[in-house]
Design a protein around this motif. Sequence first.
Motif, PDB file in Angstrom:
ATOM      1  N   GLY A 132     -31.817  -6.428 -28.862  1.00 10.71           N
ATOM      2  CA  GLY A 132     -32.628  -5.619 -29.768  1.00 10.71           C
ATOM      3  C   GLY A 132     -33.856  -5.023 -29.108  1.00 10.71           C
TER       4      GLY A 132
ATOM      5  N   THR B 225     -32.152  -1.543 -28.146  1.00 13.30           N
ATOM      6  CA  THR B 225     -31.168  -0.860 -28.988  1.00 13.30           C
ATOM      7  C   THR B 225     -31.844  -0.116 -30.134  1.00 13.30           C
ATOM      8  N   LYS B 226     -31.172   0.940 -30.601  1.00  8.83           N
ATOM      9  CA  LYS B 226     -31.715   1.719 -31.712  1.00  8.83           C
ATOM     10  C   LYS B 226     -31.777   0.876 -32.979  1.00  8.83           C
ATOM     11  N   LYS B 227     -30.716   0.111 -33.211  1.00 12.64           N
ATOM     12  CA  LYS B 227     -30.715  -0.797 -34.347  1.00 12.64           C
ATOM     13  C   LYS B 227     -31.527  -2.024 -33.991  1.00 12.64           C
TER      14      LYS B 227
ATOM     15  N   HIS C  15     -32.449  -5.700 -33.683  1.00 13.41           N
ATOM     16  CA  HIS C  15     -31.783  -7.003 -33.665  1.00 13.41           C
ATOM     17  C   HIS C  15     -32.832  -8.069 -33.396  1.00 13.41           C
TER      18      HIS C  15
END
Length: 249
Positions: A81, A84-86, A88
């Motif tokens: 995370g 990453t774009k999302k 986490h």
Amino acid sequence: MLATIQYHSRKLKIDFRKPLDISIPLRAAKTNVNAWYLNEPRIEPISEGEWVATVRQGASINFNNIHFNPHAHGTHTECAGHITKKVHSINKNLNQFFFMAEVITVAPQPLEEDRIISKKQIQFALGNKKREALVIRTIPNTKEKLTRQYSHTNWPYLTEEAVTYLVKKGIKHLLIDQPSIDKEKDEGKLVGHNAFWNTKGKIRMDATITEFIFVPNAIKDGEYFLNIQIAPFENDASPSKPILYKIED
């Protein structure tokens, strides 16, 4: 507290009374280890008017706010995370806390204006050993690492080829005594992080990177039982306390 742990076909003898702490404490001081161009962390009591929440000033409790950044101010463990774009959370993705680890010592090699940790060095240090975690101590290894201000220092980093090799070797948890496994100023490429978490394929959500550790010289290279302790932050990274345990004969 002696324990016998079944690990695959082996029985490991561990003395939990002899932890080897490789974390760096977080202090509210300019001498706190630091990177990424931030000011030092702050630990300050709550105040309302003339009332200050510290026993020293007449309150019945000490009641502090803590302002810090896990990536910049000390030992921390991060998950995919981080890049990453999302979003986490490390708290949701680190679900196992004990691992078989190898401690290695590496002298970063010069490459133009940089100092790198190469695939060849990692191969030489690991050999045919199969481990879940790798702890990298760089030299020189002095106590100055506990207070160093790393911003604008171009610290040593792992090459993309070295990180890719570690992934192929099955290393799930990578620990290093630098602020990052990547170059300080790399235009946001983060090639090491991307390679380690395999962001171009199936992301390795159960893999972690721990940075800003300190491995005292008294700890010899070799095999250890590793415990990664984190605070339950719902964030890409958390302050952490990695502990090594010697495997007894």
